[in-house]
Design an enzyme around this catalytic site. Structure first.
Site, PDB file in Angstrom:
ATOM      1  N   HIS A  97      28.366 -41.872 -42.737  1.00  0.00           N
ATOM      2  CA  HIS A  97      28.910 -40.575 -42.355  1.00  0.00           C
ATOM      3  C   HIS A  97      30.433 -40.550 -42.481  1.00  0.00           C
ATOM      4  O   HIS A  97      31.065 -41.539 -42.143  1.00  0.00           O
ATOM      5  CB  HIS A  97      28.508 -40.301 -40.901  1.00  0.00           C
ATOM      6  CG  HIS A  97      28.922 -38.949 -40.438  1.00  0.00           C
ATOM      7  ND1 HIS A  97      28.281 -37.802 -40.855  1.00  0.00           N
ATOM      8  CD2 HIS A  97      29.921 -38.565 -39.609  1.00  0.00           C
ATOM      9  CE1 HIS A  97      28.874 -36.761 -40.300  1.00  0.00           C
ATOM     10  NE2 HIS A  97      29.874 -37.193 -39.543  1.00  0.00           N
ATOM     11  N   GLU A 106      24.124 -39.027 -47.092  1.00  0.00           N
ATOM     12  CA  GLU A 106      23.502 -39.399 -45.811  1.00  0.00           C
ATOM     13  C   GLU A 106      22.268 -38.531 -45.541  1.00  0.00           C
ATOM     14  O   GLU A 106      21.352 -38.934 -44.831  1.00  0.00           O
ATOM     15  CB  GLU A 106      24.496 -39.299 -44.655  1.00  0.00           C
ATOM     16  CG  GLU A 106      24.967 -37.903 -44.311  1.00  0.00           C
ATOM     17  CD  GLU A 106      25.987 -37.906 -43.156  1.00  0.00           C
ATOM     18  OE1 GLU A 106      25.634 -38.365 -42.068  1.00  0.00           O
ATOM     19  OE2 GLU A 106      27.127 -37.459 -43.361  1.00  0.00           O
TER      20      GLU A 106
END
Ligand code: FAD
Length: 452
Positions: free
Chosen positions: A435, A440
């Site tokens: 992140h 992600e």
């Protein structure tokens, strides 16, 4: 029986150069190679490499615009095609030199000539000399073909695009495959007014529908005038331009027309039929899983066999050939789950089955998310990206992974490792997100968007 060489390779492209140098370098085999044009072949001279450099060149216009949104006082300049083309040519010369040296250093004897076959162990070169070899490897690749229509000679192909004396102001690109779509993005980025005709219902046939739908939507949003279900009816010279009548009733003038409507294997006039080497419907050389043709001493690899026409595949086929024939270790070529990238703008990376193909095979769940990425969104762009997993209901294995995003080619190489290892959706889920990134999302998709 004694031969001049253990191996004679015809074609100095991706597959041929690798097979020749590994056979000579690793096994000490006496190897020769004939190349009629430039060493490095399609990928290095008129494919992957110059194309990717043009993709990079074409992306700077947007970067300059976006930089302003990030607080830089910066003004877009002018793209200088002549300066870029000069650097590109120098780079290709450098790479060709490297390929020549790789062969030389491995002890491969090179002939800068066209070659054809005379019998199962004899090659004839353009100068009329003949060479015998215990094994012959065809690695002659493919070439672009123009459609059979009046005026087609006025159009260019991807081979010509790198040599244009100047960039056209407008171009019509005909075709909907990856080459057509990539060049539409490249030329659009370089400031050319791009129109694209594709006779089918959607570009990038064979890839995941949702992914190719997003690519085509984004291409239009970036200014490419894409016409689906459309083909050329007639084309004729008109002053400095080419007048094109289309099946959709329009008639327009373009500076250039580029055909990216298909490729054909280079297997004609090579004496193959007389020897009993079988050829398929498209003219490709038919081989078994060890790349052996119907004539035991003749093998074929790469695009001339029209299996999966990609550079890393041609290279693997070349390595597997050497392993099988020169190292006594029969190695079939694995064509399953090949990750690949389409360098459209936005880029697409894909591995495994499309949602449509997977659903035909077995019950599936689809996990998919489309969103505005942070970097472009901050710069005020409406760009969207897509992250998608196609999962088997029965085994939970990820059958397909499809990404449309800047850098998707880099992402899919890594996702491809997991998919090739047989990762399940739960394996993706238990991997911690990186992140803040776009990718992600590939490990954080909780519920399926649909089942089929
Ligand atoms: C525009 C474009 C973009 C591409 N982009 C990508 C990409 O991004 N990623 C990717 O993986 N792949 C890409 N490809 C595909 C890739 O270039 C091919 O899959 C790869 O080059 C095939 O390698 P090969 O060894 O089979 O043949 P080639 O690389 O085509 O080499 C064949 C060689 O044989 C020579 N030859 C032919 N006939 C004879 C003869 N009779 N005697 C002597 N020499 C002969 C030719 O001159 C040529 O140099 C692209 C292709 C194109 C056209």
């Amino acid at each position: 029986m004694s031969f001049d060489y253990d191996l004679f390779v015809i074609g100095g492209g991706s597959g041929g150069v690798r097979a020749a140098r590994v056979a000579a370098g690793d096994t000490g085999a006496k190897v020769a190679l004939a190349e009629e044009d430039r060493y490095g072949g399609t990928c290095v001279i008129r494919g992957c490499v110059p194309k990717k450099l043009m993709v990079f060149a074409s992306e700077y216009a947007d970067m300059v615009e976006d930089a302003k949104s990030y607080g830089w006082s910066i003004a877009p300049g002018r793209f200088d095609w002549t300066a870029f083309r000069g650097k590109l040519e120098a780079e290709l010369d450098r790479l060709e030199g490297i390929y020549r040296n790789l062969l030389k250093n491995a002890g491969v004897e090179s002939f800068d000539q066209r070659a054809r076959l005379v019998d199962p162990h004899t090659v004839e070169l353009a100068d009329g000399s003949r060479k015998t070899a215990r094994h012959i490897l065809l690695a002659t690749g493919g070439r672009p073909v123009k459609p059979d229509m009046p005026g087609a000679e006025l159009g260019i192909t991807s081979n010509d695009i790198f040599h244009l004396p100047e960039l056209p102001k407008s171009i019509l690109i005909v075709g909907g495959g990856y080459i057509a779509s990539e060049f539409a993005g490249i030329l659009n980025g370089l400031g050319v007014a791009v129109t694209q005709f594709y006779r089918g219902a959607q570009i990038l046939r064979g890839f995941d529908n949702e992914a190719r739908g997003l690519v085509s939507e984004e291409m239009r949003q970036r200014g490419i005038d894409l016409h689906l279900g459309t083909n050329i009816l007639e084309m004729a010279r008109d002053g400095d331009g080419i007048r094109v009548k289309a099946t959709n009733g329009t008639e327009r003038l373009f500076d250039q027309v580029m055909f990216a409507t298909g490729r054909a294997p280079n297997a004609d006039d090579m004496g193959l039929e007389a020897l009993g080497v079988e050829r398929g419907r498209k003219g490709e050389v038919v081989v078994d899983e060890y790349s052996q043709t119907a004539v035991p001493s003749i093998h074929a690899i790469g695009d001339v066999t029209d299996r999966v026409n990609l550079t890393p595949v041609a290279i693997r086929e070349g390595m597997a050939f050497v392993e099988t024939v020169f190292k006594g270790n029969p190695t079939p070529v694995d064509h399953e789950l090949i990750p690949t990238a389409i360098f459209t703008q936005p880029e697409m990376g894909t591995v495994g089955l499309s949602e449509e193909d997977a659903a035909e095979q077995e019950p599936i769940e689809v996990y998919s998310t489309s969103f505005k990425p942070m970097q472009q969104s901050f710069a005020g762009r409406a760009d969207r990206v897509l992250m998608k997993l196609v999962v088997s209901k029965a085994t939970r294995k990820v059958l397909g992974c499809h990404i449309v995003a800047p850098g998707a080619g880099e992402m899919i190489q890594l996702a491809g490792v997991a998919v090739k290892m047989g990762a399940t959706k739960e394996d993706f889920d238990r991997t911690v997100a990186v992140h803040p990134t776009m990718s992600e999302e590939i490990v954080t998709m909780k519920a399926p968007v649909r089942s089929a």
